[in-house]
Write an enzyme that holds these catalytic residues in place. Structure first.
Site, short mmCIF file in Angstrom:
data_model
loop_
_atom_site.label_atom_id
_atom_site.label_comp_id
_atom_site.label_asym_id
_atom_site.label_seq_id
_atom_site.Cartn_x
_atom_site.Cartn_y
_atom_site.Cartn_z
N ASP A 1 -62.84 51.94 3.84
CA ASP A 1 -63.43 52.99 3.01
C ASP A 1 -63.09 52.67 1.55
OD1 ASP A 1 -64.13 56.36 3.45
OD2 ASP A 1 -63.56 55.57 1.49
N GLU B 1 -68.28 53.32 3.75
CA GLU B 1 -67.39 53.34 4.90
C GLU B 1 -67.99 52.57 6.07
OE1 GLU B 1 -65.54 57.08 7.41
OE2 GLU B 1 -67.16 57.38 6.01
P1 TTP Z 1 -65.51 59.46 0.16
O1 TTP Z 1 -65.22 58.12 0.75
O2 TTP Z 1 -65.26 60.66 1.00
O3 TTP Z 1 -64.64 59.68 -1.16
P2 TTP Z 1 -64.30 58.65 -2.31
O4 TTP Z 1 -64.74 57.26 -1.97
O5 TTP Z 1 -64.80 59.17 -3.60
O6 TTP Z 1 -62.72 58.72 -2.37
P3 TTP Z 1 -61.67 58.20 -1.29
O7 TTP Z 1 -62.45 57.53 -0.18
O8 TTP Z 1 -60.80 57.22 -2.02
O9 TTP Z 1 -60.93 59.40 -0.84
O10 TTP Z 1 -67.01 59.53 -0.30
C1 TTP Z 1 -67.72 58.39 -0.83
C2 TTP Z 1 -68.63 58.81 -1.94
O11 TTP Z 1 -69.54 59.78 -1.47
C3 TTP Z 1 -67.91 59.46 -3.11
O12 TTP Z 1 -67.44 58.51 -4.06
C4 TTP Z 1 -68.96 60.35 -3.69
C5 TTP Z 1 -69.82 60.74 -2.51
N1 TTP Z 1 -69.48 62.11 -2.06
C6 TTP Z 1 -70.22 63.17 -2.58
O13 TTP Z 1 -71.16 62.97 -3.35
N2 TTP Z 1 -69.88 64.45 -2.20
C7 TTP Z 1 -68.84 64.72 -1.36
O14 TTP Z 1 -68.55 65.90 -1.06
C8 TTP Z 1 -68.08 63.61 -0.83
C9 TTP Z 1 -66.92 63.86 0.09
C10 TTP Z 1 -68.44 62.34 -1.23
MG MG Z 2 -64.29 56.43 -0.12
#
Ligand code: TTP
Ligand code: MG
Length: 342
Positions: free
Chosen positions: A9, A108
């Site tokens: 991820d 992911e």
């Molecule tokens: P995530 O992998 O959940 O979050 P992240 O990559 O920003 O942070 P980390 O994995 O380090 O905890 O989500 C991937 C992308 O999806 C995130 O950068 C932005 C988008 N996203 C949204 O637009 N809204 C949301 O509620 C979430 C959870 C993610």
């Molecule tokens: Mg992420």
């Protein structure tokens, strides 16, 4: 023999891409999402980098709240096309490392790397993958390795950001035991509240509970939860997984009951979503309409159509009927509307 599953991820994905594109932002707290408009903006945070998270900002938080917590943060709009193209390049790198690769979201993926034979070799591969992504795309990723998807994902979550964590079958019990039940993927705030109320705050406590007790409270999902608390997850890696849904939503500048305004915005969303589906040859059966009212009360309604492929006119009509049902059923002003095809 037990499988070896790798989960990867990307860290603070949208914000990491922005940092990469704008080196002068590096080291600063960054929030990607809706325009905060000096604190009165609507819409939500898509993501925040780890510097901004120190202020308590997180994904899905109202942007106005994020602005209150961290007015000095760098606020950037969502550049979906850019993130999608980076994602595709990263996933192409990921996919070269195993035949069985399942991309589950924009940042992911799971790989079945049982061919490594040992967890030591699996870790080597994980490090290699992280390094290759950073070298080619300048994005940090976290890798989790375990005997199944759930453990691999939980390992990733425990090693963020820029980490690598492996949990071998022998280590599963000790790894899971002290964790909060909320750490189990799929256990949301609602089920965790029920579990806390029943006195099961850690997985250690949860795994002592008989299966039929959990099915009594949670129905069929109770059986899954029972297995998960024991560290069991038999889901295979699904290679040919297409995007499961396509959709768009928009927050109004001001909550509104003006049906002309609502339908104009809605029709644009309908068009945008339909065109995107056509471009990607995305087949859908279900049309979902989402409505958020003043005070954040949010509902969705959907309709599964037997007709495939559906014409734009039929699709629009179905979506309009769903939206109208909302407007008749709820009298509050509308804050956000959205449409999703799945
Ligand atoms: P995530 O992998 O959940 O979050 P992240 O990559 O920003 O942070 P980390 O994995 O380090 O905890 O989500 C991937 C992308 O999806 C995130 O950068 C932005 C988008 N996203 C949204 O637009 N809204 C949301 O509620 C979430 C959870 C993610
Ligand atoms: Mg992420």
């Amino acid at each position: 023999m037990s499988r070896i599953i790798l989960h990867i991820d990307l860290d603070a994905f949208f914000a990491s891409v922005e940092e990469r594109e704008n080196p002068h932002f590096r080291g600063k707290p960054i929030i990607v999402g809706a325009d905060p408009k000096g604190g009165i903006g609507r819409g939500v945070v898509s993501t925040a980098n780890y510097e901004a998270r120190k202020f308590g900002v997180h994904s899905a938080m109202p942007i106005s709240k994020a602005y209150k917590l961290c007015p000095q943060c760098v606020f950037l709009p969502v550049d979906a096309e850019l993130y999608q193209s980076v994602s595709e390049r990263v996933m192409n790198i990921v996919a070269t490392h195993a035949n069985l690769c399942e991309v589950v979201s924009i940042d992911e993926a799971y790989l079945d790397i049982s061919f490594c034979g040992t967890f030591a070799r699996a870790r080597e591969l994980g490090n290699k993958l992280k390094n290759e992504i950073f070298k080619k795309e300048k994005i940090h990723a976290t890798v989790g390795i375990g005997p199944n998807k759930m453990i691999a994902k939980m390992a990733t979550n425990s090693a963020k950001p820029d980490g690598l964590k492996s949990v071998s079958p022998e280590e599963v019990k000790d790894f899971l035991g002290p964790l909060d039940v909320e750490k189990i993927p799929g256990v949301g705030p609602k089920s965790s509240t029920t579990l806390y109320r029943l006195g099961f705050d850690t997985i250690e406590k949860l795994r002592e509970v008989p299966e039929d007790f959990l099915t009594h409270y949670f129905g069929k999902w109770g059986s899954t939860l029972y297995k998960e608390s024991q560290g069991i997850d038999e889901r295979p890696i699904e290679v040919f997984q297409e995007a499961k849904s396509i959709g768009h939503e928009e927050t109004f500048e001001k909550d509104t009951r003006d049906s002309e305004e609502i339908f104009t915005v809605f029709d644009n969303l309908l068009k945008e979503t339909f065109q995107e589906a056509a471009k990607q040859h995305f087949k859908f059966k279900t049309i979902s309409v989402k409505c958020r009212f003043s005070g954040f009360e949010t509902h969705t309604k959907d309709k599964t159509t037997a007709l495939r492929p559906i014409s734009f006119a039929q699709y629009k009509k179905t979506a309009h009927v769903l939206l109208l049902e909302f407007l008749v059923q709820y009298k509050n002003p509308v804050r956000l509307i959205g449409v999703r095809l799945s």
